[in-house]
Design a protein around this motif. Structure first.
Motif, PDB file in Angstrom:
ATOM      1  N   ASN A   1     -24.435  33.616-100.160  1.00  0.00           N
ATOM      2  CA  ASN A   1     -24.551  34.412-101.388  1.00  0.00           C
ATOM      3  C   ASN A   1     -23.486  34.113-102.437  1.00  0.00           C
ATOM      4  OD1 ASN A   1     -26.795  35.610-100.378  1.00  0.00           O
ATOM      5  ND2 ASN A   1     -25.717  37.385 -99.535  1.00  0.00           N
ATOM      6  N   ARG A   2     -22.444  33.381-102.061  1.00  0.00           N
ATOM      7  CA  ARG A   2     -21.402  33.066-103.043  1.00  0.00           C
ATOM      8  C   ARG A   2     -21.943  32.060-104.050  1.00  0.00           C
ATOM      9  NH1 ARG A   2     -15.722  33.197-101.579  1.00  0.00           N
ATOM     10  NH2 ARG A   2     -15.576  31.847-103.376  1.00  0.00           N
ATOM     11  N   GLU A   3     -21.766  32.345-105.337  1.00  0.00           N
ATOM     12  CA  GLU A   3     -22.382  31.459-106.329  1.00  0.00           C
ATOM     13  C   GLU A   3     -21.719  30.082-106.371  1.00  0.00           C
ATOM     14  OE1 GLU A   3     -19.252  33.459-108.862  1.00  0.00           O
ATOM     15  OE2 GLU A   3     -20.431  33.938-107.098  1.00  0.00           O
ATOM     16  N   ASN A   4     -20.491  29.967-105.912  1.00  0.00           N
ATOM     17  CA  ASN A   4     -19.836  28.648-105.922  1.00  0.00           C
ATOM     18  C   ASN A   4     -19.921  27.940-104.564  1.00  0.00           C
ATOM     19  OD1 ASN A   4     -18.027  30.645-104.920  1.00  0.00           O
ATOM     20  ND2 ASN A   4     -16.293  29.261-105.212  1.00  0.00           N
ATOM     21  N   PHE A   5     -20.760  28.457-103.643  1.00  0.00           N
ATOM     22  CA  PHE A   5     -20.920  27.803-102.338  1.00  0.00           C
ATOM     23  C   PHE A   5     -22.306  27.178-102.237  1.00  0.00           C
ATOM     24  CE2 PHE A   5     -17.573  29.007 -99.083  1.00  0.00           C
ATOM     25  CZ  PHE A   5     -16.613  29.265-100.036  1.00  0.00           C
ATOM     26  N   PHE A   6     -22.357  25.965-101.671  1.00  0.00           N
ATOM     27  CA  PHE A   6     -23.625  25.259-101.526  1.00  0.00           C
ATOM     28  C   PHE A   6     -23.778  24.850-100.070  1.00  0.00           C
ATOM     29  CE2 PHE A   6     -21.951  24.898-105.752  1.00  0.00           C
ATOM     30  CZ  PHE A   6     -23.037  25.249-106.547  1.00  0.00           C
ATOM     31  N   MET A   7     -24.740  25.480 -99.401  1.00  0.00           N
ATOM     32  CA  MET A   7     -24.983  25.186 -97.996  1.00  0.00           C
ATOM     33  C   MET A   7     -26.040  24.086 -97.926  1.00  0.00           C
ATOM     34  SD  MET A   7     -22.908  27.393 -96.726  1.00  0.00           S
ATOM     35  CE  MET A   7     -23.285  27.374 -94.988  1.00  0.00           C
TER      36      MET A   7
ATOM     37  N   LYS B   1     -16.249  24.503-106.603  1.00  0.00           N
ATOM     38  CA  LYS B   1     -17.566  24.404-105.969  1.00  0.00           C
ATOM     39  C   LYS B   1     -17.382  23.863-104.554  1.00  0.00           C
ATOM     40  CE  LYS B   1     -20.214  23.810-110.210  1.00  0.00           C
ATOM     41  NZ  LYS B   1     -20.974  22.868-111.059  1.00  0.00           N
ATOM     42  N   THR B   2     -17.924  24.581-103.597  1.00  0.00           N
ATOM     43  CA  THR B   2     -17.693  24.261-102.185  1.00  0.00           C
ATOM     44  C   THR B   2     -19.000  23.843-101.523  1.00  0.00           C
ATOM     45  OG1 THR B   2     -15.862  25.819-102.175  1.00  0.00           O
ATOM     46  CG2 THR B   2     -16.772  25.212-100.031  1.00  0.00           C
TER      47      THR B   2
ATOM     48  N   LEU C   1     -15.211  19.762-100.251  1.00  0.00           N
ATOM     49  CA  LEU C   1     -16.286  19.268 -99.384  1.00  0.00           C
ATOM     50  C   LEU C   1     -15.920  19.506 -97.930  1.00  0.00           C
ATOM     51  CD1 LEU C   1     -17.079  15.827-101.097  1.00  0.00           C
ATOM     52  CD2 LEU C   1     -17.659  18.111-101.843  1.00  0.00           C
ATOM     53  N   ILE C   2     -16.767  20.245 -97.216  1.00  0.00           N
ATOM     54  CA  ILE C   2     -16.484  20.558 -95.800  1.00  0.00           C
ATOM     55  C   ILE C   2     -17.552  19.878 -94.949  1.00  0.00           C
ATOM     56  CG2 ILE C   2     -16.011  22.363 -94.125  1.00  0.00           C
ATOM     57  CD1 ILE C   2     -15.398  24.281 -96.388  1.00  0.00           C
ATOM     58  N   CYS C   3     -17.097  18.925 -94.128  1.00  0.00           N
ATOM     59  CA  CYS C   3     -18.016  17.983 -93.484  1.00  0.00           C
ATOM     60  C   CYS C   3     -18.408  18.362 -92.047  1.00  0.00           C
ATOM     61  CB  CYS C   3     -17.389  16.591 -93.533  1.00  0.00           C
ATOM     62  SG  CYS C   3     -18.589  15.271 -93.754  1.00  0.00           S
ATOM     63  N   GLY C   4     -18.617  19.643 -91.787  1.00  0.00           N
ATOM     64  CA  GLY C   4     -19.174  20.054 -90.496  1.00  0.00           C
ATOM     65  C   GLY C   4     -18.166  20.508 -89.457  1.00  0.00           C
ATOM     66  N   ASP C   5     -18.705  21.134 -88.387  1.00  0.00           N
ATOM     67  CA  ASP C   5     -17.893  21.827 -87.376  1.00  0.00           C
ATOM     68  C   ASP C   5     -17.024  22.905 -88.039  1.00  0.00           C
ATOM     69  OD1 ASP C   5     -19.074  20.302 -85.425  1.00  0.00           O
ATOM     70  OD2 ASP C   5     -17.247  19.250 -84.791  1.00  0.00           O
ATOM     71  N   ILE C   6     -17.691  23.804 -88.754  1.00  0.00           N
ATOM     72  CA  ILE C   6     -17.001  24.918 -89.398  1.00  0.00           C
ATOM     73  C   ILE C   6     -16.462  25.839 -88.299  1.00  0.00           C
ATOM     74  CG2 ILE C   6     -17.208  26.780 -91.129  1.00  0.00           C
ATOM     75  CD1 ILE C   6     -18.189  23.847 -91.997  1.00  0.00           C
ATOM     76  N   ILE C   7     -17.341  26.135 -87.329  1.00  0.00           N
ATOM     77  CA  ILE C   7     -16.928  26.983 -86.201  1.00  0.00           C
ATOM     78  C   ILE C   7     -16.951  26.151 -84.915  1.00  0.00           C
ATOM     79  CG2 ILE C   7     -17.734  29.114 -87.294  1.00  0.00           C
ATOM     80  CD1 ILE C   7     -20.200  28.974 -85.411  1.00  0.00           C
ATOM     81  N   ASP C   8     -16.396  26.714 -83.836  1.00  0.00           N
ATOM     82  CA  ASP C   8     -16.403  25.988 -82.562  1.00  0.00           C
ATOM     83  C   ASP C   8     -17.714  26.199 -81.818  1.00  0.00           C
ATOM     84  OD1 ASP C   8     -14.577  24.183 -81.186  1.00  0.00           O
ATOM     85  OD2 ASP C   8     -14.713  25.574 -79.508  1.00  0.00           O
ATOM     86  N   GLY C   9     -18.444  27.265 -82.182  1.00  0.00           N
ATOM     87  CA  GLY C   9     -19.726  27.527 -81.529  1.00  0.00           C
ATOM     88  C   GLY C   9     -19.550  28.068 -80.123  1.00  0.00           C
ATOM     89  N   VAL C  10     -20.674  28.263 -79.446  1.00  0.00           N
ATOM     90  CA  VAL C  10     -20.656  28.805 -78.083  1.00  0.00           C
ATOM     91  C   VAL C  10     -21.616  27.964 -77.246  1.00  0.00           C
ATOM     92  CG1 VAL C  10     -21.243  30.827 -76.670  1.00  0.00           C
ATOM     93  CG2 VAL C  10     -20.105  31.145 -78.876  1.00  0.00           C
ATOM     94  N   GLY C  11     -21.187  27.579 -76.042  1.00  0.00           N
ATOM     95  CA  GLY C  11     -22.066  26.803 -75.152  1.00  0.00           C
ATOM     96  C   GLY C  11     -22.331  25.390 -75.636  1.00  0.00           C
ATOM     97  N   ILE C  12     -21.403  24.833 -76.396  1.00  0.00           N
ATOM     98  CA  ILE C  12     -21.581  23.471 -76.925  1.00  0.00           C
ATOM     99  C   ILE C  12     -21.319  22.445 -75.823  1.00  0.00           C
ATOM    100  CG2 ILE C  12     -20.831  21.809 -78.709  1.00  0.00           C
ATOM    101  CD1 ILE C  12     -22.175  24.321 -79.888  1.00  0.00           C
ATOM    102  N   PHE C  13     -20.343  22.717 -74.967  1.00  0.00           N
ATOM    103  CA  PHE C  13     -20.114  21.861 -73.788  1.00  0.00           C
ATOM    104  C   PHE C  13     -19.746  22.771 -72.613  1.00  0.00           C
ATOM    105  CE2 PHE C  13     -16.257  21.780 -76.452  1.00  0.00           C
ATOM    106  CZ  PHE C  13     -15.315  22.315 -75.577  1.00  0.00           C
TER     107      PHE C  13
END
Ligand code: D5M
Ligand code: FE
Ligand code: ZN
Length: 476
Positions: free
Chosen positions: A330-336, A300-301, A257-269
């Protein structure tokens, strides 16, 4: 022989290992992309035990048929806001949102015995009450003047000021979150006005958590911040590699289980670009996809967005848009999924919420701090709402329905955002804040946030026992 297979064998030989002839046959069957990684893991584990022969049984678990089928991996997504968000505009939107919040929480509150004595605020304002009665609504204002605390509570029929004199009750009044649902027992004061006698909040009932029938492990992480200069790539890669290692716990992991902020993003602050290694969100997402691609297929992710990820910022957030991460979608074991999301994993109910509102909860509640985010999460469970406070730091969308109400009691409540690992058990619900994979940023240092990065949380879903695994230790 495939090139990858011979290079894996060469590697093992160079480390002083022998390979049993039966093991060769299995090497041929392993996914070539995983092979190098797997052979390194096996070499490291066996070297620790001073065993220098790789045989069939060391490798069997890595081929598809070697996955232990008795470890259950049933899942259902019970709630995902992605397709439900509409974002009505303007004042009307917020009126609808608050009115839905009120009715959903009233329904929860009606189960209390005190609800029998509940009176609509519109019927209270004029007359004498006689005995103690109850009013319920959203907390719209709070002021302290000398020895009295004044609360304003709204329900659809009107607005009422309630006076709090008792010191203990003032503490309770101060621990309430703005815009949360509250029920107050009130009587008439001598000099007019309504005096609070007690406060009741929706809260969760004491309960026994659901359990998985099989001994299945779920791994909980959050706040990877790929693209940041402070992203701990080595530790994160080590963690991902551990998922396909021979470690007996890793062999029973079926959910990540991945609970957000996967990337740092751009222009967030402001000035974030100075802290970025990758300055383009698609580059960051590509790196995320490349690293997460090593999660073995039998795990399952489940991924929700945080405030740094692409897509809408206001809560509730839809899933990270498909155009930014085709390969993950597209990964069958990933759930967005969106934020928040509610899941059933082998019967265990898991609430995932990135945790944006924790900043406001910590910032406005006496006694709470960033060092103990699980206490702030407890406060959210007590309000039965994930983001009650409106108009502070957490952007909330004017939806027609309030999807942030905690309708169903979770067995596990998982958040991140604060970057500090913290665990708690509250009335049968396991509270997990799963930390981060980013070391302390300049901003965090300036406001005294000391993160605890590089740690994964592991929950045995059969027993609800929880433990942590620290991936910073490998690097001293
Ligand atoms: O948030 C990580 C934690 O640090 C969270 O508690 C908010 C806080 N934080 C981090 N950077 C900032 C800035 N620039 N302003 C205000 N608060 C901040 P994360 O979502 O990972 O950035
Ligand atoms: Fe974060
Ligand atoms: Zn965050």
């Amino acid at each position: 022989m495939k090139e990858e297979v011979s290079s894996a064998i060469t590697y093992a030989l160079s480390k002083g290992f022998q390979i049993h002839p039966d093991a060769f046959k299995i090497l041929e069957k392993i996914d070539v992309k995983e092979l190098q990684n797997i052979i390194k893991q096996v070499v490291r584990e066996k070297a620790k035990q001073n065993l220098f022969l790789i045989n069939q049984s060391d490798l069997r678990m890595f081929v598809e048929s070697g996955i232990d089928e008795s470890v259950g991996d049933q899942h259902a997504v019970l709630f995902d806001p992605t397709k439900k968000v509409t974002s009505a505009e303007g004042i009307d939107g917020f009126t609808a949102l608050f009115s839905d919040r009120y009715s959903k929480l009233l329904r929860i509150m009606m189960q209390r015995s005190q609800a029998k004595k509940m009176v609509p605020i519109g019927n209270v304002t004029g007359g004498k009450l006689g005995e103690e009665i109850f009013v319920a609504g959203l907390l719209m204002d709070r002021k302290s003047e000398r020895d009295v605390t004044k609360l304003v509570i709204d329900d659809p029929s009107g607005s009422l000021e309630v006076l709090v004199f008792n010191q203990e009750l003032q503490e309770t009044a101060n621990s309430l979150l703005m815009d949360q649902f509250v029920m107050a027992g009130i009587t008439n004061g001598k000099n007019g006005g309504f005096i609070a006698k007690e406060f009741l909040v929706p809260d969760i009932p004491d309960h026994i958590a659901n359990r998985s029938k099989s001994e299945t492990y779920a791994v909980l992480i959050s706040d990877i911040h790929i693209g940041s200069k402070y992203f701990m790539e080595k530790e994160f890669a080590e963690f991902i590699a551990w998922l396909s290692s021979p470690d007996p716990v890793a062999r029973k992991v079926r959910f990540l289980l991945i609970c957000g902020d996967i990337i740092d993003g751009v222009g967030i602050f402001p000035n974030q670009d100075k802290e970025l290694l990758l300055t383009d969100i698609d580059e960051q997402m590509a790196k995320a996809a490349q690293m997460l691609d090593r999660v073995p297929r039998h795990i399952k992710t489940f991924i929700i967005p945080g405030n740094h990820d692409p897509g809408r910022r206001a809560l509730p957030q839809p899933a990270i848009p498909e155009k930014h991460n085709m390969s993950l979608w597209n990964r069958e074991n990933f759930f967005m999924m969106g934020n928040p999301a509610f899941l059933d994993l082998n019967g265990v109910k898991v609430l995932m919420f990135h945790g944006q509102s924790l900043d406001d909860v910590v910032g406005t509640t006496p006694g709470l701090s960033y060092a103990q985010p699980a206490k702030a999460m407890r406060a959210l469970l007590r309000t039965r709402h994930l983001s009650p406070i409106y108009g502070k730091r957490t952007p909330i969308a004017p939806e027609l329905e309030d999807f942030m109400v905690i309708n169903e009691v979770p067995d596990i409540f998982h958040s991140g955002h604060v970057h500090v690992v913290d665990l708690d058990m509250y009335k049968g619900t396991l509270i997990v804040n799963s930390g981060a994979w980013q070391s302390q940023t300049g901003y965090q240092a300036s406001v005294g946030i000391t993160p605890t990065p590089g740690i994964a949380i592991i929950v045995n879903l059969a027993t609800m026992k929880v433990f942590t695994k620290d991936f910073t230790e490998t690097f001293g």
